[in-house]
Design a protein around this motif. Structure first.
Motif, PDB file in Angstrom:
ATOM      1  N   THR A 137      -7.352   7.020   2.165  1.00  0.00           N
ATOM      2  CA  THR A 137      -6.041   6.704   2.730  1.00  0.00           C
ATOM      3  C   THR A 137      -4.912   7.213   1.843  1.00  0.00           C
ATOM      4  O   THR A 137      -3.958   7.835   2.316  1.00  0.00           O
ATOM      5  CB  THR A 137      -5.897   5.185   2.916  1.00  0.00           C
ATOM      6  OG1 THR A 137      -6.915   4.723   3.802  1.00  0.00           O
ATOM      7  CG2 THR A 137      -4.531   4.836   3.481  1.00  0.00           C
ATOM      8  N   TYR A 138      -5.031   6.983   0.543  1.00  0.00           N
ATOM      9  CA  TYR A 138      -3.971   7.388  -0.379  1.00  0.00           C
ATOM     10  C   TYR A 138      -3.907   8.899  -0.534  1.00  0.00           C
ATOM     11  O   TYR A 138      -2.825   9.480  -0.670  1.00  0.00           O
ATOM     12  CB  TYR A 138      -4.179   6.727  -1.750  1.00  0.00           C
ATOM     13  CG  TYR A 138      -4.234   5.216  -1.675  1.00  0.00           C
ATOM     14  CD1 TYR A 138      -3.478   4.523  -0.740  1.00  0.00           C
ATOM     15  CD2 TYR A 138      -5.069   4.486  -2.517  1.00  0.00           C
ATOM     16  CE1 TYR A 138      -3.536   3.134  -0.661  1.00  0.00           C
ATOM     17  CE2 TYR A 138      -5.139   3.105  -2.444  1.00  0.00           C
ATOM     18  CZ  TYR A 138      -4.381   2.435  -1.508  1.00  0.00           C
ATOM     19  OH  TYR A 138      -4.445   1.074  -1.419  1.00  0.00           O
ATOM     20  N   LEU A 169       0.723   7.022  -6.732  1.00  0.00           N
ATOM     21  CA  LEU A 169      -0.470   7.188  -5.911  1.00  0.00           C
ATOM     22  C   LEU A 169      -1.619   7.793  -6.713  1.00  0.00           C
ATOM     23  O   LEU A 169      -2.778   7.371  -6.592  1.00  0.00           O
ATOM     24  CB  LEU A 169      -0.161   8.072  -4.699  1.00  0.00           C
ATOM     25  CG  LEU A 169       0.669   7.428  -3.580  1.00  0.00           C
ATOM     26  CD1 LEU A 169       1.135   8.481  -2.593  1.00  0.00           C
ATOM     27  CD2 LEU A 169      -0.142   6.355  -2.867  1.00  0.00           C
ATOM     28  N   GLN A 199      -9.994   3.328   0.610  1.00  0.00           N
ATOM     29  CA  GLN A 199      -8.625   3.291   0.091  1.00  0.00           C
ATOM     30  C   GLN A 199      -8.231   4.629  -0.517  1.00  0.00           C
ATOM     31  O   GLN A 199      -7.104   5.104  -0.327  1.00  0.00           O
ATOM     32  CB  GLN A 199      -8.497   2.163  -0.940  1.00  0.00           C
ATOM     33  CG  GLN A 199      -8.582   0.775  -0.330  1.00  0.00           C
ATOM     34  CD  GLN A 199      -8.623  -0.310  -1.391  1.00  0.00           C
ATOM     35  OE1 GLN A 199      -8.997  -0.064  -2.548  1.00  0.00           O
ATOM     36  NE2 GLN A 199      -8.227  -1.515  -1.008  1.00  0.00           N
ATOM     37  N   LEU A 228       2.316  -1.533  -4.287  1.00  0.00           N
ATOM     38  CA  LEU A 228       2.055  -0.186  -3.773  1.00  0.00           C
ATOM     39  C   LEU A 228       2.199  -0.154  -2.260  1.00  0.00           C
ATOM     40  O   LEU A 228       2.771   0.779  -1.693  1.00  0.00           O
ATOM     41  CB  LEU A 228       0.644   0.254  -4.173  1.00  0.00           C
ATOM     42  CG  LEU A 228       0.288   1.707  -3.841  1.00  0.00           C
ATOM     43  CD1 LEU A 228       1.000   2.653  -4.807  1.00  0.00           C
ATOM     44  CD2 LEU A 228      -1.210   1.924  -3.911  1.00  0.00           C
ATOM     45  N   GLN A 229       1.688  -1.197  -1.601  1.00  0.00           N
ATOM     46  CA  GLN A 229       1.756  -1.271  -0.150  1.00  0.00           C
ATOM     47  C   GLN A 229       3.210  -1.335   0.323  1.00  0.00           C
ATOM     48  O   GLN A 229       3.602  -0.651   1.268  1.00  0.00           O
ATOM     49  CB  GLN A 229       0.991  -2.517   0.329  1.00  0.00           C
ATOM     50  CG  GLN A 229       0.845  -2.629   1.834  1.00  0.00           C
ATOM     51  CD  GLN A 229      -0.292  -1.782   2.368  1.00  0.00           C
ATOM     52  OE1 GLN A 229      -1.024  -1.184   1.596  1.00  0.00           O
ATOM     53  NE2 GLN A 229      -0.408  -1.721   3.687  1.00  0.00           N
ATOM     54  N   LYS A 275      -1.595  -3.833  -5.836  1.00  0.00           N
ATOM     55  CA  LYS A 275      -1.807  -3.321  -4.483  1.00  0.00           C
ATOM     56  C   LYS A 275      -0.667  -3.727  -3.575  1.00  0.00           C
ATOM     57  O   LYS A 275      -0.215  -2.953  -2.725  1.00  0.00           O
ATOM     58  CB  LYS A 275      -3.131  -3.849  -3.942  1.00  0.00           C
ATOM     59  CG  LYS A 275      -3.452  -3.341  -2.548  1.00  0.00           C
ATOM     60  CD  LYS A 275      -4.791  -3.872  -2.075  1.00  0.00           C
ATOM     61  CE  LYS A 275      -5.091  -3.383  -0.667  1.00  0.00           C
ATOM     62  NZ  LYS A 275      -6.388  -3.905  -0.177  1.00  0.00           N
ATOM     63  N   VAL A 282      -5.196   6.105  -7.307  1.00  0.00           N
ATOM     64  CA  VAL A 282      -6.442   6.773  -6.935  1.00  0.00           C
ATOM     65  C   VAL A 282      -7.380   6.861  -8.140  1.00  0.00           C
ATOM     66  O   VAL A 282      -8.593   6.640  -8.028  1.00  0.00           O
ATOM     67  CB  VAL A 282      -6.149   8.175  -6.364  1.00  0.00           C
ATOM     68  CG1 VAL A 282      -7.436   8.989  -6.243  1.00  0.00           C
ATOM     69  CG2 VAL A 282      -5.473   8.079  -5.000  1.00  0.00           C
ATOM     70  N   ILE A 330       3.155   2.882   0.358  1.00  0.00           N
ATOM     71  CA  ILE A 330       2.261   3.122   1.496  1.00  0.00           C
ATOM     72  C   ILE A 330       2.979   2.974   2.832  1.00  0.00           C
ATOM     73  O   ILE A 330       2.956   3.878   3.682  1.00  0.00           O
ATOM     74  CB  ILE A 330       1.045   2.177   1.446  1.00  0.00           C
ATOM     75  CG1 ILE A 330       0.283   2.367   0.134  1.00  0.00           C
ATOM     76  CG2 ILE A 330       0.138   2.431   2.652  1.00  0.00           C
ATOM     77  CD1 ILE A 330      -0.261   3.756  -0.063  1.00  0.00           C
TER      78      ILE A 330
END
Length: 354
Positions: free
Chosen positions: A92-93, A37, A89, A14-15, A11, A41, A19
């Motif tokens: 958001t993605y 992404l 989440q 990814l952030q 995470k 997901v 993101i």
């Protein structure tokens, strides 16, 4: 489900890598970003499936146990919260796959233009807020908004809630650092993005008059006056506009509508700024009935013969009122609320001229 340390590291990467850059720019994801992404997901959906099974199992266990029911209910609540977090989440993605991210900046600007033109031109505050909101979505939308001139040709300033020594908050203009420079500078900066479009400015300062702030607007009015098509100035003391009202009339080359309201005045200033406004058609002067009496229609400095709409509230002589009605031969709509100097009050309404 992945172990917690592995999930945390995944995470975090990814952030940092996907993101944050996408959220700040609103740009289209690259193929590599889309794959990452999509995988994330899919992992979250798998986590939700497992959480649903765990929740169902806890319900079954709770049904067969007595003393441990409260503990199991607590576990169920925790699992439900985790499930809700995973679902949030995913939403958001998934927004990073939105079709709007595929639009070029130029197309976004055209869409913004259609929206701003759908807002009635007299709703100054709504137009101002819309332009500011678009600029706060992300850097990509801010770039598109700043490149769309019609978003920046209207500005509303409501100074009623501020005293004469107060700073205008950044939200009043959608600009930061407003306290560092003059209000007039920031008005000019806002309108700079409009390029060559005709401008509309509304200033509301009719309560406890913030005189210093009103005076601080005058330089911008002077600099940009030749580009204003609509001006609405509501102040408590008309004397704060004296410098503007006495400007040479040659500058008002595109002015079509002017509205000035004031409730306090010791001496009627000489108004010269509108005399040569060849496109001026709509005028609203509201000076109240307690201000100095207007004895000569020429003191208002208006091209009466070309006006099509006139709303006038003032104290004046009968001769001045008669001169105005006689000269304003092109009026389509007019409203007079006039207090005559001999003490009688008269109100006149006229509809479309025949």
């Amino acid at each position: 489900m992945l172990p917690e340390p592995v999930q945390a590291n995944s995470k975090s990467r990814l952030q940092a890598d996907i993101i944050l850059p996408l959220a700040r720019t609103n740009q289209r994801p690259t193929d590599a970003q889309r794959q990452a992404l999509a995988a994330f997901v899919a992992q979250k959906n798998e986590d939700i499936d497992k959480l649903n099974k765990d929740i169902s199992r806890r319900y079954v266990e709770a049904a067969g146990r007595g003393k441990e029911v409260e503990h199991l209910r607590h576990e169920i609540r925790e699992l439900q919260q985790t499930r809700h977090l995973r679902a949030s989440q995913i939403k958001t993605y998934q927004c990073f796959f939105a079709p709007v991210r595929l639009l070029p900046i130029e197309i976004l600007g055209i869409i913004f233009s259609y929206v701003i033109t759908s807002i009635p031109s007299h709703e100054y505050a709504k137009r101002t807020m819309f332009s500011r909101w678009l600029s706060e979505v992300c850097s990509g939308w801010r770039y598109a908004a700043h490149a769309t001139p019609c978003l920046w040709n209207t500005l509303t300033l409501d100074l009623n809630s501020m005293g004469s020594g107060a700073c205008v908050p950044p939200w009043a203009l959608g600009l930061q650092g407003l306290e560092e420079t003059s209000l007039s500078t920031h008005i000019t900066s806002w309108f700079h993005r409009s390029q060559t479009a005709p401008l509309t400015l509304a200033i509301f300062a009719s309560n406890d008059d913030p005189g210093l702030l009103v005076a601080d607007c005058i330089p911008a009015l002077t600099i940009l006056f030749q580009r204003f098509s609509t001006l609405r100035l509501e102040v408590r003391n008309l004397e704060h506009l004296t410098q503007f009202l006495s400007l040479p009339s040659e500058g008002a080359s595109v002015l079509q509508t002017i509205c000035i309201r004031a409730t306090c005045l010791n001496v009627m200033p000489e108004i010269t700024v509108f005399t040569s406004s060849v496109f001026l058609r709509n005028v609203c002067f509201d000076f109240g009935c307690t201000l100095p009496t207007i004895e000569d229609s020429s003191s208002l400095g208006l091209p009466w013969s070309q006006l099509q709409r006139l709303d006038l509230t003032a104290s004046m002589t009968f001769q001045a009122l008669a001169d105005i009605i006689f000269q304003a031969e092109s009026l389509v709509t007019a409203s007079f609320d006039v207090h005559l100097h001999h003490g009688k009050s008269t109100t006149a309404q006229t509809g479309p001229s025949q």
